[in-house]
Motif scaffolding. Structure first.
Motif, PDB file in Angstrom:
ATOM      1  N   ILE A  38       0.656  -1.292   0.164  1.00 34.09           N
ATOM      2  CA  ILE A  38       0.163  -0.306   0.051  1.00 34.09           C
ATOM      3  C   ILE A  38       1.133   0.798   0.133  1.00 34.09           C
ATOM      4  O   ILE A  38       0.378   2.353  -0.230  1.00 34.09           O
ATOM      5  N   PHE A  97       1.938   2.021  -3.836  1.00 34.52           N
ATOM      6  CA  PHE A  97       1.646   2.296  -4.332  1.00 34.52           C
ATOM      7  C   PHE A  97       0.958   3.819  -3.870  1.00 34.52           C
ATOM      8  O   PHE A  97       0.212   4.063  -5.227  1.00 34.52           O
ATOM      9  N   ARG A  98       0.860   4.001  -2.356  1.00 32.44           N
ATOM     10  CA  ARG A  98       0.406   5.249  -1.833  1.00 32.44           C
ATOM     11  C   ARG A  98       1.462   6.577  -2.652  1.00 32.44           C
ATOM     12  O   ARG A  98       1.106   7.315  -3.832  1.00 32.44           O
ATOM     13  N   PRO A 129      -3.689  -6.901   0.971  1.00 31.28           N
ATOM     14  CA  PRO A 129      -3.702  -5.405   1.068  1.00 31.28           C
ATOM     15  C   PRO A 129      -4.512  -5.172  -0.641  1.00 31.28           C
ATOM     16  O   PRO A 129      -4.476  -6.068  -2.070  1.00 31.28           O
ATOM     17  N   GLN A 130      -5.929  -4.255  -0.587  1.00 28.01           N
ATOM     18  CA  GLN A 130      -6.492  -3.952  -2.203  1.00 28.01           C
ATOM     19  C   GLN A 130      -6.675  -3.275  -2.728  1.00 28.01           C
ATOM     20  O   GLN A 130      -6.963  -2.095  -1.205  1.00 28.01           O
ATOM     21  N   VAL A 131      -6.648  -2.527  -3.515  1.00 25.36           N
ATOM     22  CA  VAL A 131      -7.209  -1.412  -4.136  1.00 25.36           C
ATOM     23  C   VAL A 131      -7.708  -1.297  -5.135  1.00 25.36           C
ATOM     24  O   VAL A 131      -8.623  -2.555  -5.916  1.00 25.36           O
ATOM     25  N   CYS A 177       1.226   6.951  -6.565  1.00 24.90           N
ATOM     26  CA  CYS A 177      -0.175   8.122  -6.696  1.00 24.90           C
ATOM     27  C   CYS A 177       0.274   9.719  -6.326  1.00 24.90           C
ATOM     28  O   CYS A 177      -0.631  10.393  -6.749  1.00 24.90           O
ATOM     29  N   CYS A 193      -7.645   2.877  -1.480  1.00 20.01           N
ATOM     30  CA  CYS A 193      -7.026   1.723  -1.142  1.00 20.01           C
ATOM     31  C   CYS A 193      -7.652   1.189   0.612  1.00 20.01           C
ATOM     32  O   CYS A 193      -7.899   2.420   1.197  1.00 20.01           O
ATOM     33  N   LEU A 245      -3.575  -6.501  -4.156  1.00 24.87           N
ATOM     34  CA  LEU A 245      -1.641  -6.544  -4.311  1.00 24.87           C
ATOM     35  C   LEU A 245      -1.314  -7.567  -4.960  1.00 24.87           C
ATOM     36  O   LEU A 245       0.310  -7.509  -6.032  1.00 24.87           O
ATOM     37  N   THR A 290     -10.385   3.891   4.711  1.00 30.24           N
ATOM     38  CA  THR A 290     -10.307   3.773   2.961  1.00 30.24           C
ATOM     39  C   THR A 290      -9.996   5.119   2.632  1.00 30.24           C
ATOM     40  O   THR A 290      -9.915   6.307   2.750  1.00 30.24           O
ATOM     41  N   THR A 335     -11.504  -4.137  -8.037  1.00 27.91           N
ATOM     42  CA  THR A 335     -10.616  -4.257  -6.667  1.00 27.91           C
ATOM     43  C   THR A 335      -9.560  -4.906  -7.115  1.00 27.91           C
ATOM     44  O   THR A 335      -9.747  -6.204  -7.649  1.00 27.91           O
TER      45      THR A 335
END
Length: 119
Positions: free
Chosen positions: A3, A6-7, A46-48, A10, A39, A84, A26, A81
């Motif tokens: 995550i 990923f963050r 972990p999922q997005v 972004c 996220c 990750l 979230t 969804t």
């Protein structure tokens, strides 16, 4: 990809802000105020959620059965969804970029002009 990675990807994109509008669990990423990624911070694995072209969304779900599913609590037509831990980082980045681009394409001309003026 985790995550945090990923963050980090972004938040460096042009015009992006991060918010917690649905509570502390979230994290939502927006470009010029429009959501392109969510996220689930406390979910394991972990999922997005990412926006996707409807036809491509179906293809991805078939190719990555169980690891890309219809968007959790989202429009099943336009959101997926992603789990990750089970997907190649290159694919996640590609889908994240596409989600961002889809949202940018739908911005008003005024917002596009503002976005283009950002450094």
């Amino acid at each position: 990809m985790n995550i945090e990675a990923f963050r980090n990807y972004c938040i460096v994109k042009k015009g992006v802000t991060e918010e917690l509008p649905f509570g502390p669990d979230t994290l939502v990423f927006k470009v010029m105020g429009k959501m392109f990624a969510l996220c689930a911070l406390e979910r394991l694995p972990p999922q997005v959620n990412l926006k996707c072209d409807p036809e491509r969304a179906i293809e991805l779900r078939e190719e990555h059965d169980g690891f890309i599913i219809p968007g959790y609590h989202m429009s099943k037509t336009h959101w997926n969804t992603l789990y990750l831990d089970n997907l190649p980082p290159k694919l996640i980045i590609e889908l994240l970029d596409r989600s961002y681009d889809l949202v940018v394409a739908k911005l008003t001309q005024k917002l596009k002009t503002e976005l283009n003026a950002l450094r």
